[in-house]
Design a protein around this motif. Structure first.
Motif, PDB file in Angstrom:
ATOM      1  N   ILE A   1      -6.798   5.570  -2.069  1.00  0.00           N
ATOM      2  CA  ILE A   1      -5.488   6.592  -1.921  1.00  0.00           C
ATOM      3  C   ILE A   1      -4.946   7.325  -3.000  1.00  0.00           C
ATOM      4  O   ILE A   1      -4.932   8.363  -2.780  1.00  0.00           O
ATOM      5  CB  ILE A   1      -4.615   5.487  -2.548  1.00  0.00           C
ATOM      6  CG1 ILE A   1      -3.101   5.863  -2.794  1.00  0.00           C
ATOM      7  CG2 ILE A   1      -5.393   5.410  -4.445  1.00  0.00           C
ATOM      8  CD1 ILE A   1      -2.671   4.933  -1.630  1.00  0.00           C
TER       9      ILE A   1
ATOM     10  N   ALA B   1       1.596   4.002  -7.222  1.00  0.00           N
ATOM     11  CA  ALA B   1       0.359   3.763  -6.043  1.00  0.00           C
ATOM     12  C   ALA B   1      -0.267   2.693  -6.890  1.00  0.00           C
ATOM     13  O   ALA B   1      -0.739   2.470  -8.108  1.00  0.00           O
ATOM     14  CB  ALA B   1      -0.178   5.291  -5.845  1.00  0.00           C
TER      15      ALA B   1
ATOM     16  N   ASP C   1      -7.571   1.089  -4.090  1.00  0.00           N
ATOM     17  CA  ASP C   1      -8.190   1.425  -2.612  1.00  0.00           C
ATOM     18  C   ASP C   1      -8.632   2.747  -3.459  1.00  0.00           C
ATOM     19  O   ASP C   1      -7.829   3.938  -3.425  1.00  0.00           O
ATOM     20  CB  ASP C   1      -7.348   1.573  -1.654  1.00  0.00           C
ATOM     21  CG  ASP C   1      -8.489   2.461  -0.847  1.00  0.00           C
ATOM     22  OD1 ASP C   1      -9.398   2.408  -0.640  1.00  0.00           O
ATOM     23  OD2 ASP C   1      -7.813   2.163   0.449  1.00  0.00           O
TER      24      ASP C   1
ATOM     25  N   GLY D   1       0.939  -1.210   0.222  1.00  0.00           N
ATOM     26  CA  GLY D   1      -0.251   0.038  -0.024  1.00  0.00           C
ATOM     27  C   GLY D   1       1.385   1.069   0.329  1.00  0.00           C
ATOM     28  O   GLY D   1       0.476   2.410   0.228  1.00  0.00           O
TER      29      GLY D   1
END
Length: 218
Positions: A91, A84, A88, A60
């Protein structure tokens, strides 16, 4: 129909730096601000490096990637990129805060070529050259919307970069991430704080890292 001009050839025309220059920039930061780096290691084997970066992404973390010659043009294409996880949606808020960006600015995906047909409606093999340079927009599939919501625009589209073996270490990172996580896509955005130029040198990358642009500098 619509005519799309796809860039051809190599766009990595900027400066390239040796490992010793990267090491010197990191050591300078450690001398200047010892608390800024929790841990550091030098990994010279390309496959091991890709796996290490992928593990940080799978955990993460936001990774600032600087390798090879700098990109020429309007897109970060994996040589001066922030990567990244895209799984999610939260984020995006975290990234915008780290980079001091406005909330309305969307993030783009980078996807393995072998999985592009599963992610983008109408993807064709002929689109690869344009896809490698992040110059086409697609509607995303329902599966992609569910798997990687952080890179789907409000209108259900995305402007992906699609990579294969020709993309070297960058491809190896994404492939290693897929092997570890089962996810074929990451966020790829330019390695810089908002309104700063994209990083070019190791010193630029260290400065952006120190400014909070990423959790891991690679």
């Amino acid at each position: 129909g619509q005519v799309v001009a796809a860039p051809q050839g190599i766009v990595f025309l900027g400066p390239e730096f040796e490992a010793g220059e990267v090491r010197a920039a990191v050591e300078a930061l450690q001398m200047r601000n010892p608390r800024s780096i929790a841990a550091s290691e030098e990994v010279l084997d390309t496959s091991a490096f890709a796996r290490a970066v992928a593990s940080h992404l799978a955990a993460g973390r936001i990774v600032g990637l600087l390798w090879g010659a700098m990109e020429f043009g309007p897109r970060s294409l994996g040589h001066r990129s922030l990567l990244a996880p895209a799984t999610d949606p939260a984020i995006t808020e975290l990234l915008n805060g780290c980079l001091r960006r406005s909330d309305f600015m969307p993030f783009a995906p980078v996807t393995l070529r072998a999985k592009a047909g599963e992610a983008y409606v109408g993807w064709r093999a002929e689109d690869l050259e344009a896809g490698r340079h992040m110059t086409m927009c697609y509607e995303v599939t329902p599966e992609m919307r569910s798997l990687c919501p952080a890179v789907v625009h409000v209108d259900g589209t995305a402007r992906p970069q699609v990579v294969d073996e020709r993309d070297g270490l960058y491809f190896q990172v994404l492939e290693a991430y897929f092997e570890e996580s089962g996810v074929h896509t990451l966020i790829n955005t330019s390695f810089n704080l908002h309104e700063d130029p994209i990083v070019c040198t190791p010193a630029n990358a260290v400065s952006a890292f120190e400014g909070g642009a990423c959790d891991v500098l690679a």
